[in-house]
Design a protein around this motif. Structure first.
Motif, PDB file in Angstrom:
ATOM      1  N   VAL B 117       0.840  -1.203   0.000  1.00  0.00           N
ATOM      2  CA  VAL B 117       0.000   0.000   0.000  1.00  0.00           C
ATOM      3  C   VAL B 117       0.877   1.255   0.000  1.00  0.00           C
ATOM      4  O   VAL B 117       0.633   2.207  -0.749  1.00  0.00           O
ATOM      5  N   SER B 127      -3.330  10.066  -6.231  1.00  0.00           N
ATOM      6  CA  SER B 127      -4.355   9.344  -6.989  1.00  0.00           C
ATOM      7  C   SER B 127      -5.495   8.982  -6.033  1.00  0.00           C
ATOM      8  O   SER B 127      -5.397   9.182  -4.821  1.00  0.00           O
ATOM      9  N   PHE B 129      -6.386   6.020  -5.261  1.00  0.00           N
ATOM     10  CA  PHE B 129      -5.875   4.970  -4.390  1.00  0.00           C
ATOM     11  C   PHE B 129      -5.115   5.566  -3.209  1.00  0.00           C
ATOM     12  O   PHE B 129      -5.332   5.203  -2.056  1.00  0.00           O
ATOM     13  N   ASP B 130      -4.213   6.514  -3.512  1.00  0.00           N
ATOM     14  CA  ASP B 130      -3.402   7.133  -2.463  1.00  0.00           C
ATOM     15  C   ASP B 130      -4.297   7.840  -1.452  1.00  0.00           C
ATOM     16  O   ASP B 130      -4.113   7.739  -0.239  1.00  0.00           O
TER      17      ASP B 130
END
Ligand SMILES: Nc1ncnc2c1ncn2[C@@H]1O[C@H](COP(=O)(O)OP(=O)(O)O)[C@@H](O)[C@H]1O
Ligand SMILES: [Mg+2]
Lengths: 337, 316
Positions: B117, B127, B129-130
């Motif tokens: 992760v 992003s 996700f981040d």
């Protein structure tokens, strides 16, 4: 003249950050021909590194950095390639050495492995062949006792030796073009001369072309055949070594030349070296008109601060100069003669 | 290398000695004291208490008691538990396996998941996700472990009946599958916070390395992206994580305390809580010493690991 191996057209580079966009390179055009050395000269902050990173596509990715124009190599526009396609160009076609030999190598891998890595991912060669090639390269760049040094880690080597390793890495696949971004700036003077000699010698042997970036005209005279002078993201003068060094037509060029200590003058103090007053303007605060006018000794109000001059042929031999006063100025390098 | 070893052993001894003195003083000077377990017993007179104190050597001056305890400890006699009179080392040993199983599993999950992760978050900074990983880590860190544990028990044991609510095995079963079923919930609950911590550190370490010059050199060599990420970015970003892992070693006692209590897991954390409840001083002292020794070992291993991973570091 043969076809250029690299052809740059209207190269424009913008960085985006903090919600605003800053243009740092403004429509640069140039060609590099097989086997020649082209010097790109300018003070720190004029956009030399950014330009050269763009040729290698090493700048940050899309939203943070926008590159427009064309960078053609053998009929291919490098800017149109996907990242994996571009990776196939890096190494065998176009390679680069950097300004900071102390930080350009990975501290945790042996230097021999780092050179081998440059070969391994492009050529199908077995371990013994790669090892032999690594040793050959280390010998070629003048590293003594290569069997032992290939096992060393970067921190066990001096700056000069590390720069030789970086050079060996860049030359591993015999690129057509080597970009050298101030490869000697971080080194002390004797080592500088050795690295320059090495690059000159390697170029003769391999026939590669070289884009040599420097802020030091003294180095230019040693190595280049052709010179481009860059200021605030624009080419401001361009021509053969003779034309630019002996008969500069742009006050910025003559200012740079005046700040180079001349070998013949050594020992006879003739007053302080000339320097250009002031600083390269920040790319987001470029003055109106010619970017150089606030620092220019030949500045004429109402002319130079009104419009950006174009790059037009001037002088003898005629070569491109970006200066509104070029027609009525005849500049000699401002060195006490 | 030899100098490093000698140095470290000396340092470790000093640290353990200091911790033992502080621990011993706090335990014996705090209200309650070793005798409080008997004081509650009905029919116990002051004379009885004095006699017990004398038998246990508690009427001697504290420094004498301490030296006595220290001498015994150095010869491997860590005293006996007040609860069942078994030697402290045996008691610790009996609970160690359960804790190692739980901590080992959850640490493995945390490191594997946290590294992934963290690296992905750094590579794709800003992003979606981040962003989600960042918010997720904040949530995981801000909600107490016992709450997660209780909610997990409520959902997966009481409501759905999928997983056992606690303890390490079913009496009479004890097959591998049975252990695994019991391990799932506590190890994941415990891993949650560690994934959050580990991924945050890994993200920072990766960002640090990503912008270094040698990564640009690696790209200039025309390496494929996976190679740049693995051999150059992650390889270097993991070095500071070794130190973090070493610092985490002693937390196997305290770290699992809450989780072990919620899931009635028979490990060192539970042992500590129970021993506090019983005023079982020899065991409490034993766990304290054990924790200090693990700290020394953890640091030692981390230093060796870092020296192994980073050729610039010399032991000494
Ligand atoms: N990643 C970046 N983001 C934003 N601005 C940058 C970046 N890299 C360089 N610049 C800016 O571009 C200009 C030219 O820099 P550079 O090419 O490094 O100059 P030079 O190599 O000629 O010294 C400078 O003003 C610098 O601040
Ligand atoms: Mg630069």
């Amino acid at each position: 003249m043969s076809d250029p191996i690299l052809s740059v057209r209207n190269l424009t580079i913008r960085f985006k950050g903090d919600g605003r966009e800053t243009q740092v390179v403004h429509g640069v055009d140039f060609d590099i021909h097989p086997g020649e050395t082209l010097a790109l000269v300018g003070e720190s902050g004029s956009g030399k590194s950014v330009t050269s990173f763009a040729l290698m596509r090493l700048l940050p990715e899309a939203p943070r950095c926008r590159i427009d124009g064309q960078i053609r190599m053998g009929g291919t526009d490098l800017l149109a390639l996907t990242e994996p396609q571009m990776a196939a160009y890096r190494g065998p076609r176009i390679a680069m050495i950097f300004q900071e030999p102390l930080t350009s190598l990975n501290p945790v891998h042996r230097v021999g492995d780092q050179i081998a890595e440059a070969i391994r991912f492009h050529r199908k060669m077995d371990r013994t062949a790669i090892r032999a090639r690594v040793l050959e390269l280390l010998r070629m760049v003048g590293i003594p006792d290569p069997e032992r040094r290939m096992m060393a880690y970067p921190h066990e080597m001096s700056g000069g030796m590390r720069q030789r390793v970086v050079i060996a890495m860049a030359l591993a696949l015999e690129p057509e073009l080597l970009i050298a971004d101030e490869p000697t700036t971080a080194l002390d003077v004797t080592v500088q001369a050795q690295i320059l000699d090495l690059l000159r010698d390697l170029q003769k042997r391999t026939g590669m072309a070289m884009l040599f970036i420097t802020h030091d005209f003294g180095v230019v005279a040693e190595i280049a055949e052709r010179v481009m002078v860059m200021y605030s993201g624009r080419i401001v003068e361009e021509g053969s070594l003779g034309a630019v060094l002996e008969r500069p037509r742009m006050p910025y060029t003559s200012g740079l030349l005046a700040s180079v200590p001349r070998f013949e003058d050594a020992g006879q103090s003739k007053g302080p070296l000339g320097t250009i007053e002031g600083f390269v303007p920040s790319p987001d605060k470029l003055p109106a008109g010619c970017s150089f006018h606030p620092r220019c000794p030949q500045f004429r109000p109402g002319l130079c601060d009104q419009r950006m001059p174009e790059l037009l042929p001037h002088g003898r031999p005629a070569h491109p100069v970006r200066c509104l006063r070029a027609p009525d100025l005849s500049l000699v390098p401002e060195v006490p003669a | 290398m030899l100098r490093f070893l000698v140095n470290r052993i000396l340092q470790g001894c000093v640290l353990i000695l200091i911790v033992s003195m502080i621990g011993f003083a706090v335990i014996n000077l705090a209200p309650g004291g070793p005798l409080s377990q008997y004081a509650m017993t009905p029919g116990m007179s002051q004379a009885d208490l004095d006699r017990i104190a004398h038998q246990m050597g508690l009427d001697r001056p504290l420094p004498v008691q301490y030296l006595d305890w220290l001498g015994n400890m150095l010869t491997g006699d860590w005293g006996r538990s007040y609860r069942d009179q078994s030697p402290v080392l045996d008691v610790v040993w009996r609970h160690l396996g359960a804790t190692l199983l739980l901590m080992g599993t959850s640490t493995a999950i945390a490191i594997a998941l946290g590294t992934m992760v963290g690296v992905l978050g750094a590579l794709k900074r800003y992003s979606i996700f981040d962003y989600m990983a960042t918010v997720g880590a904040m949530i995981a860190l801000s909600i107490p472990t016992f709450w997660f544990g209780l909610v997990a028990i409520f959902i997966f044991s009481l409501e759905l009946g999928w997983l056992p609510a606690g303890s390490m095995y079913t009496v009479g079963d004890q097959s591998l599958g049975d252990y695994l079923i019991h391990l799932i919930m506590p190890s994941l609950v415990l891993a949650l916070v560690n994934v959050a911590i580990w991924s945050r550190y890994m993200r920072t370490a990766t960002l640090d390395v990503m912008h270094q010059d040698f990564v640009r050199t690696a790209r200039a060599k025309g390496l494929p992206r996976w190679r740049i990420v693995s051999a150059h970015i992650v390889r270097n970003a993991l070095i500071p994580m070794i130190t973090l892992a070493g610092l985490q070693l002693p937390t196997i006692i305290g770290g699992a305390l809450v989780t072990e209590t919620v899931f009635t897991w028979p490990g060192l954390g539970r042992l500590f809580i129970d021993s506090l409840g019983y005023n079982d001083y020899p065991v409490i002292m034993g766990l304290l010493m054990f924790s200090a020794i693990l700290t020394v070992i953890g640091n030692f291993l981390a230093d060796i690991g870092v020296a192994f991973a980073d050729p610039r570091i010399r032991l000494g």
